[in-house]
Design a protein around this motif. Sequence first.
Motif, PDB file in Angstrom:
ATOM      1  N   SER A  90       0.886  -1.218   0.071  1.00  0.00           N
ATOM      2  CA  SER A  90      -0.066   0.098  -0.032  1.00  0.00           C
ATOM      3  C   SER A  90       0.927   1.276   0.044  1.00  0.00           C
ATOM      4  CB  SER A  90      -0.855  -0.029   1.272  1.00  0.00           C
ATOM      5  OG  SER A  90      -1.792  -1.164   1.089  1.00  0.00           O
ATOM      6  N   PHE A  91       1.640   1.463  -1.206  1.00  0.00           N
ATOM      7  CA  PHE A  91       2.489   2.339  -1.019  1.00  0.00           C
ATOM      8  C   PHE A  91       2.115   3.993  -1.215  1.00  0.00           C
ATOM      9  CE2 PHE A  91       4.701  -1.054  -3.778  1.00  0.00           C
ATOM     10  CZ  PHE A  91       5.283  -1.499  -2.780  1.00  0.00           C
ATOM     11  N   SER A  92       0.947   4.240  -1.796  1.00  0.00           N
ATOM     12  CA  SER A  92       0.514   5.655  -1.393  1.00  0.00           C
ATOM     13  C   SER A  92       0.176   6.089   0.187  1.00  0.00           C
ATOM     14  CB  SER A  92      -0.831   5.768  -2.360  1.00  0.00           C
ATOM     15  OG  SER A  92      -1.389   7.152  -2.413  1.00  0.00           O
ATOM     16  N   PRO A  93      -0.551   5.471   0.804  1.00  0.00           N
ATOM     17  CA  PRO A  93      -0.545   5.828   2.221  1.00  0.00           C
ATOM     18  C   PRO A  93       0.857   5.549   2.986  1.00  0.00           C
ATOM     19  CG  PRO A  93      -1.658   3.720   1.798  1.00  0.00           C
ATOM     20  CD  PRO A  93      -1.439   4.198   0.668  1.00  0.00           C
ATOM     21  N   ALA A  94       1.501   4.590   2.813  1.00  0.00           N
ATOM     22  CA  ALA A  94       2.943   4.566   3.262  1.00  0.00           C
ATOM     23  C   ALA A  94       3.798   5.861   2.795  1.00  0.00           C
ATOM     24  CB  ALA A  94       3.862   3.476   2.674  1.00  0.00           C
TER      25      ALA A  94
ATOM     26  N   SER B 256       8.715   3.119  -2.440  1.00  0.00           N
ATOM     27  CA  SER B 256       7.439   3.541  -2.452  1.00  0.00           C
ATOM     28  C   SER B 256       7.227   4.381  -3.493  1.00  0.00           C
ATOM     29  CB  SER B 256       6.812   4.319  -1.361  1.00  0.00           C
ATOM     30  OG  SER B 256       6.889   3.442  -0.285  1.00  0.00           O
ATOM     31  N   TYR B 257       7.965   5.508  -3.545  1.00  0.00           N
ATOM     32  CA  TYR B 257       7.836   6.254  -4.746  1.00  0.00           C
ATOM     33  C   TYR B 257       8.124   5.551  -6.284  1.00  0.00           C
ATOM     34  CZ  TYR B 257       7.725  10.728  -2.192  1.00  0.00           C
ATOM     35  OH  TYR B 257       7.319  11.780  -1.301  1.00  0.00           O
ATOM     36  N   TYR B 258       9.209   4.937  -6.189  1.00  0.00           N
ATOM     37  CA  TYR B 258       9.770   3.943  -7.288  1.00  0.00           C
ATOM     38  C   TYR B 258       8.577   2.930  -7.832  1.00  0.00           C
ATOM     39  CZ  TYR B 258      12.443   0.815  -9.883  1.00  0.00           C
ATOM     40  OH  TYR B 258      13.165   0.014 -11.040  1.00  0.00           O
ATOM     41  N   TYR B 259       7.803   2.180  -6.889  1.00  0.00           N
ATOM     42  CA  TYR B 259       6.865   1.308  -7.376  1.00  0.00           C
ATOM     43  C   TYR B 259       5.605   2.089  -7.777  1.00  0.00           C
ATOM     44  CZ  TYR B 259       9.901  -2.472  -6.045  1.00  0.00           C
ATOM     45  OH  TYR B 259      10.890  -3.288  -5.632  1.00  0.00           O
ATOM     46  N   ASN B 260       5.417   3.378  -7.387  1.00  0.00           N
ATOM     47  CA  ASN B 260       4.403   4.222  -7.908  1.00  0.00           C
ATOM     48  C   ASN B 260       4.698   4.930  -8.987  1.00  0.00           C
ATOM     49  OD1 ASN B 260       2.144   3.688  -6.395  1.00  0.00           O
ATOM     50  ND2 ASN B 260       2.176   5.638  -5.269  1.00  0.00           N
ATOM     51  N   ALA B 261       5.980   4.738  -9.553  1.00  0.00           N
ATOM     52  CA  ALA B 261       6.226   5.598 -10.784  1.00  0.00           C
ATOM     53  C   ALA B 261       6.519   7.031 -10.638  1.00  0.00           C
ATOM     54  CB  ALA B 261       5.145   5.182 -11.854  1.00  0.00           C
TER      55      ALA B 261
ATOM     56  N   TYR C  52       9.021   8.899 -10.103  1.00  0.00           N
ATOM     57  CA  TYR C  52      10.606   8.910 -10.275  1.00  0.00           C
ATOM     58  C   TYR C  52      11.129   9.939  -9.873  1.00  0.00           C
ATOM     59  CZ  TYR C  52       9.367   4.448 -12.889  1.00  0.00           C
ATOM     60  OH  TYR C  52       9.003   3.123 -12.984  1.00  0.00           O
ATOM     61  N   LYS C  53      10.542  11.040 -10.039  1.00  0.00           N
ATOM     62  CA  LYS C  53      11.369  12.443  -9.596  1.00  0.00           C
ATOM     63  C   LYS C  53      11.632  12.464  -8.053  1.00  0.00           C
ATOM     64  CE  LYS C  53      11.245  17.299  -9.829  1.00  0.00           C
ATOM     65  NZ  LYS C  53      10.283  18.827 -10.192  1.00  0.00           N
ATOM     66  N   GLU C  54      10.356  12.105  -7.269  1.00  0.00           N
ATOM     67  CA  GLU C  54      10.509  12.279  -6.000  1.00  0.00           C
ATOM     68  C   GLU C  54      11.557  10.924  -5.552  1.00  0.00           C
ATOM     69  OE1 GLU C  54       8.034  12.175  -7.887  1.00  0.00           O
ATOM     70  OE2 GLU C  54       6.943  14.116  -7.374  1.00  0.00           O
ATOM     71  N   ALA C  55      11.389   9.822  -6.219  1.00  0.00           N
ATOM     72  CA  ALA C  55      12.186   8.620  -5.818  1.00  0.00           C
ATOM     73  C   ALA C  55      13.735   8.988  -5.830  1.00  0.00           C
ATOM     74  CB  ALA C  55      11.966   7.603  -6.762  1.00  0.00           C
ATOM     75  N   ALA C  56      14.055   9.540  -7.054  1.00  0.00           N
ATOM     76  CA  ALA C  56      15.517   9.934  -7.240  1.00  0.00           C
ATOM     77  C   ALA C  56      16.152  11.067  -6.296  1.00  0.00           C
ATOM     78  CB  ALA C  56      15.655  10.652  -8.694  1.00  0.00           C
ATOM     79  N   GLU C  57      15.118  11.975  -5.980  1.00  0.00           N
ATOM     80  CA  GLU C  57      15.393  12.987  -4.743  1.00  0.00           C
ATOM     81  C   GLU C  57      15.670  12.125  -3.378  1.00  0.00           C
ATOM     82  OE1 GLU C  57      12.247  15.667  -4.823  1.00  0.00           O
ATOM     83  OE2 GLU C  57      12.965  16.707  -6.563  1.00  0.00           O
TER      84      GLU C  57
ATOM     85  N   ASP D  23       7.577   4.294 -17.635  1.00  0.00           N
ATOM     86  CA  ASP D  23       7.241   2.776 -17.980  1.00  0.00           C
ATOM     87  C   ASP D  23       6.445   2.841 -19.315  1.00  0.00           C
ATOM     88  OD1 ASP D  23       8.053   1.910 -15.444  1.00  0.00           O
ATOM     89  OD2 ASP D  23       6.449   2.785 -14.517  1.00  0.00           O
ATOM     90  N   ASP D  24       6.873   1.503 -19.900  1.00  0.00           N
ATOM     91  CA  ASP D  24       6.171   1.213 -21.323  1.00  0.00           C
ATOM     92  C   ASP D  24       6.218  -0.214 -21.125  1.00  0.00           C
ATOM     93  OD1 ASP D  24       6.919   3.926 -22.528  1.00  0.00           O
ATOM     94  OD2 ASP D  24       8.809   3.206 -22.172  1.00  0.00           O
ATOM     95  N   PHE D  25       4.658  -0.641 -21.465  1.00  0.00           N
ATOM     96  CA  PHE D  25       4.478  -2.065 -21.033  1.00  0.00           C
ATOM     97  C   PHE D  25       3.064  -2.586 -22.090  1.00  0.00           C
ATOM     98  CE2 PHE D  25       2.672   0.888 -18.179  1.00  0.00           C
ATOM     99  CZ  PHE D  25       1.488   0.737 -18.030  1.00  0.00           C
ATOM    100  N   THR D  26       2.817  -3.720 -21.694  1.00  0.00           N
ATOM    101  CA  THR D  26       1.754  -4.424 -22.527  1.00  0.00           C
ATOM    102  C   THR D  26       1.769  -4.046 -23.965  1.00  0.00           C
ATOM    103  OG1 THR D  26       0.176  -2.620 -22.015  1.00  0.00           O
ATOM    104  CG2 THR D  26       0.122  -4.408 -20.252  1.00  0.00           C
ATOM    105  N   PHE D  27       2.917  -4.640 -24.345  1.00  0.00           N
ATOM    106  CA  PHE D  27       3.120  -4.227 -25.857  1.00  0.00           C
ATOM    107  C   PHE D  27       2.400  -5.446 -26.698  1.00  0.00           C
ATOM    108  CE2 PHE D  27       5.223  -5.225 -29.980  1.00  0.00           C
ATOM    109  CZ  PHE D  27       5.515  -3.832 -30.228  1.00  0.00           C
TER     110      PHE D  27
END
Length: 682
Positions: free
Chosen positions: A38-42, A66-71, A73-78, A427-431
């Motif tokens: 539950s990454f958003s509330p975390a 949590s930021y990473y798995y929620n895509a 990425y800017k917040e994750a990098a910081e 993220d690029d997926f379900t091709f």
Amino acid sequence: MMKKLQLLVLLLMISGLEFSQAQERLINKGNEKYEEYSFSPAIDIYKKVIEKGYTSADLLKKLGNSYYYNAQYKEAAETYKTLVSEYPNDITPEDYFKYSQTLKTLGDYDGSNEVMSKFTALTSGDLRASVFKSEKDYLAEIKANSGRYELKPFEYNSVYSEFAPSYYKEGLIFSSDRDTGNFARYRHTWNSKDFLDLYRVNADSVSLNNVVKIDLKGKKKSTSSVSQDTNGSSPSLGTINTNADDLGKRKDRINTRLHESTSIVTKDGNTIYFTRNNLVEGKYKKDENGIIRLKIFRAQLIDGDWTEIEELPFNSDSYSVAHPALSPDEKTLYFASDMPGTLGESDIFKIAINNDRTFGTPKNLGANINTEARETFPFVTSEEILYFSSDGHPGLGGLDVFATKIKRQDFTGDIMNVGEPVNSNKDDFTFIFNEETKKGYLASNREEGLGADDIYALIEKEPLVFECVQKVTGTVRDKISNEVLVGATVKVINEENEEILSTITDSDGNYSLVLDCNQGNFVRALMEGYIPFEEYVGISDGKPKIIDFYLERDRITAGFGDDLAKLLQLSTIYFDFDKYNIRKDSEIEVEKVIAAMEKYPSLRIQVNSHTDSRGPASYNLWLSQKRAESTINYMIANGISKDRLASEGYGETKLINDCVDGVKCSSEKHDLNRRSEFIILE
């Protein structure tokens, strides 16, 4: 005064203890949400803790993840940057890997490579590290594969998430979290979005009308209207102007109040495999860690209704099984899972579908395809090309789409990043891709999208080159008669002397082969009654090559008076002008006669030498005799007894055409008269 001071200190200690306990309770709550995915509330909880002045390596790791798995990425990098700066001794290889990936999504490839180098320095035997070391110039390889597709946003995207397109009859099935009548009562705590349902879009309309919801018996339930301008749409990109149907809202239904996403439908349209949260008798079920896992279900289309919905037997309450795909013959199901035996966070597996609709045993596709990171969302084309998404293989950032050939269940081929514009730094997926129409779809959360995830229609302009192949063609002939050899075998032998493939010549003596031009091969021609012959074909750029074979008989049937030169198909034996010494480039032809005489010890021959009509006749007669004698002297010097040899010079007395004295002839016609014969005496 002293008592007041002691009381103040005591109050401060109690206050500090209460604050510490409150922070600990908050962190524990955040960790609980994190462990439940539950990454958003975390994220909300961890941010509150940091705002109150508390931080740690573990907290920053979990916030970054949590930021990473929620895509995000800017917040994750910081967050990862702060982690690396403030807690350098607590960094693990996986922290560096995720930090590197987030920098890619921000376009900082130099920074990403620098962090990835730290990752490789801390790991041994990690596939991602090995690939990074061997493919340092991976961006150049991606660039070489780029520009092969044209993309256009799917006309049925909304401000919500649309992804997981799947072919269904003349249209598509896709997954969306648009509110379809539940009034957003159910929300997923991973990203605080509505739960996903499956929708169907038919490709038989010319404009987008009302968005409708249809239950399994076909009753339409109106929800809302969407008006989109379809002017300027490009049919070549597969745009679909139509209505969208929700795939069922009844007791025995595909869509439920939890997630339904990726799906695949059989060619006859009667069976669907789809992904759903773990649901038992209408209620979701968590594992021992409080996580609602994913499972694959199967349903049958009977009398227009999707019924007989069943959970596949290799699902589990303790791990996820998701994102089904079928092989071209529909006898193999591919899927993603984190089941035991997984190499990374998720791997791609396959399982046999038996004739009685039961299943075999799941098998991991192996370390060539799967890494220690995420491999997911498989799709297999009619040409047995496996497309999948990964953040473990070198890419542009986030999940990238990769492709590999898996013909004959071979999962060891090159893994190719399909390049831009299919891939981006998000993220690029379900091709998915149709080999016949060269059209397909994928989903992405790239910034220019309308919603959180959007579907894009694509058309292939230039195919990917999955391997270096070289076409080799030619004809196999009898060396003496020049007749084509029908049914001759032509084999390809690698440098380890292993037969790779073979073919036979057709009614015209022709053959055609395709070689792997990344390695050297021998092309060998064989025919019963003939001596095999082969030619080496080295590593090349793949340009087509013609190899004609002229096979010699392993036995020669000849008698008195036959010309051995014709039987052995000898080339012209040349002498320098006004000379009678055998030239170096003609010695090989005489060597063939010597070899025949060594093979047949009773063979006796007479060497006859002829000239053309140019020059005095008496001189030509003398010159031809000298050349005949020179030829047999060469043979004697190379081990043939003089008792088996005779010679005769005929000058210009036995011309084979009309080029006599006084007749103007070309040099080519005169050359026909300049010949040597090896006449069998016995």
